[in-house]
Design a protein around this motif. Structure first.
Motif, short mmCIF file in Angstrom:
data_model
loop_
_atom_site.label_atom_id
_atom_site.label_comp_id
_atom_site.label_asym_id
_atom_site.label_seq_id
_atom_site.Cartn_x
_atom_site.Cartn_y
_atom_site.Cartn_z
N GLY A 134 6.74 9.95 9.21
CA GLY A 134 7.37 10.36 7.97
C GLY A 134 7.61 9.26 6.95
N HIS A 135 6.93 8.13 7.07
CA HIS A 135 7.24 7.01 6.18
C HIS A 135 6.93 7.31 4.72
N VAL A 136 5.79 7.95 4.45
CA VAL A 136 5.45 8.29 3.07
C VAL A 136 6.41 9.36 2.55
N ALA A 137 6.60 10.41 3.33
CA ALA A 137 7.49 11.50 2.91
C ALA A 137 8.90 10.98 2.65
N GLY A 138 9.39 10.13 3.53
CA GLY A 138 10.73 9.57 3.36
C GLY A 138 10.83 8.71 2.12
N ALA A 139 9.81 7.89 1.87
CA ALA A 139 9.81 7.03 0.69
C ALA A 139 9.77 7.86 -0.59
N LEU A 140 9.01 8.95 -0.58
CA LEU A 140 8.96 9.82 -1.74
C LEU A 140 10.32 10.44 -2.02
N PRO A 167 16.35 12.84 6.77
CA PRO A 167 16.91 14.20 6.75
C PRO A 167 16.66 14.98 5.46
N ARG A 168 16.29 14.31 4.37
CA ARG A 168 16.11 15.00 3.10
C ARG A 168 14.76 15.72 3.02
N GLU A 208 13.23 9.28 -1.12
CA GLU A 208 14.18 8.23 -1.50
C GLU A 208 13.99 7.76 -2.93
N THR A 209 12.79 7.95 -3.47
CA THR A 209 12.53 7.51 -4.85
C THR A 209 12.69 8.64 -5.87
N GLY A 210 13.17 9.79 -5.42
CA GLY A 210 13.56 10.81 -6.38
C GLY A 210 12.75 12.08 -6.43
N VAL A 211 11.70 12.22 -5.60
CA VAL A 211 10.98 13.50 -5.57
C VAL A 211 11.93 14.54 -4.99
N SER A 212 12.16 15.60 -5.71
CA SER A 212 13.23 16.53 -5.35
C SER A 212 12.95 17.33 -4.09
N ASP A 259 0.83 -1.21 0.00
CA ASP A 259 0.00 0.00 0.00
C ASP A 259 0.86 1.25 0.00
N LEU A 260 1.93 1.25 0.80
CA LEU A 260 2.86 2.37 0.80
C LEU A 260 3.51 2.52 -0.58
N ASP A 261 3.92 1.40 -1.14
CA ASP A 261 4.53 1.43 -2.47
C ASP A 261 3.57 2.02 -3.50
N GLN A 262 2.28 1.71 -3.37
CA GLN A 262 1.30 2.22 -4.32
C GLN A 262 1.18 3.73 -4.24
N LEU A 263 1.12 4.28 -3.04
CA LEU A 263 1.02 5.73 -2.91
C LEU A 263 2.23 6.42 -3.53
N VAL A 264 3.40 5.87 -3.27
CA VAL A 264 4.62 6.45 -3.82
C VAL A 264 4.62 6.36 -5.34
N ASP A 265 4.19 5.22 -5.86
CA ASP A 265 4.15 5.04 -7.31
C ASP A 265 3.22 6.04 -7.97
#
Length: 255
Positions: free
Chosen positions: A55-61, A87-88, A63-67, A33-39
């Motif tokens: 911060g799990h969604v924000a962190g995943a975003l 930290p990003r 980490e996958t390249g959202v600037s 489900d988390l992967d789906q939101l990020v995708d």
């Protein structure tokens, strides 16, 4: 009856005391489900994660390249936890129903497992619509109750005992009705489920012993239709509920 301001203060305090459980809980840190939101937000460049929790969604975003990712939460403790873990990302303590951002600011907004804490979901959706740029994506995930009003009321009663900041979990049908009152166009919506270990679910909010007993009693006396819908699984002795499948809704909309 507390007013909305008091309720929001209760939510902020409760989650400020539960940062460790939300940071470390596997049910929140991972999952398809988390992967789906990020995708759904993979093409975004500037994203807002509302009610970010740990911060799990924000962190995943990030980490996958959202600037650029802004992690927003009512609880300052949660914001600190999120920005320490990831930290990003940028962090800000804000009310989901009064977002302090200019119109058309973000090309994606996310919200995961939080909307059941919002006293006015229509106001929240209006704010999401306002801060999204035209064509922007909104990715929402939340708990979901059956359409049956009696079963829905039973689930919400249990949830309020566990979490003093819980307002209401809605059905898929109700969410779609709320979106119809906005200019956000629902592109995808689907129900899924996740198995929850009851003890871990109670531990995450550090539920006191008296409320645990009351929740356990309500679960043991739950209507048969709810037991079936949530796939109750007893422990080895057959007398204690060990886990159940909670229904969730994943929804993607576009402005």
């Amino acid at each position: 009856m507390t007013n909305d301001t008091d309720r929001k203060q209760d939510v902020a305090a409760a989650f400020g005391d539960a940062t460790d459980g939300y940071r470390d809980g596997a049910v929140l840190k991972e999952g398809t489900d988390l992967d789906q939101l990020v995708d759904w937000c993979q093409d975004a460049t500037y994203t807002l994660d509302v009610a970010t929790g740990a911060g799990h969604v924000a962190g995943a975003l990030a980490e996958t390249g959202v600037s650029r990712v802004v992690a927003a939460d009512l609880s300052p403790e949660m914001v600190r936890t999120a920005t320490t873990e990831y930290p990003r990302i940028e962090g800000v303590a804000v009310d989901a129903e009064r977002l302090p951002f200019a119109a058309d600011r973000f090309d994606a907004v996310t919200c995961r497992f939080a909307a059941h804490h919002f006293p006015d979901p229509a106001a929240f959706l209006a704010e999401v619509e306002r801060v999204l740029e035209p064509g922007g994506v909104f990715a929402l995930e939340d708990l979901c109750v059956p359409n049956d009003p009696e079963l829905a009321a039973y689930v919400n009663r249990i949830e309020r005992l566990r979490d003093s900041g819980h307002v209401e979990t809605y059905s898929r049908t109700r969410w779609l009705e709320l979106f119809e009152e906005t200019d956000l166009t629902v592109e995808t919506d689907r129900e899924a489920s996740r198995r929850l270990e009851v003890d871990a679910w109670l531990d995450r909010m550090d539920v006191p012993a008296d409320r645990r007993r009351e929740i356990r009693l309500l679960l043991s006396d739950a209507p048969a239709a709810l037991e079936e819908a949530f796939d109750f699984q007893d422990a080895g002795d057959g007398e204690r509920l060990e886990s159940y499948r909670t229904s969730i809704l994943l929804l993607r909309a576009r402005r």
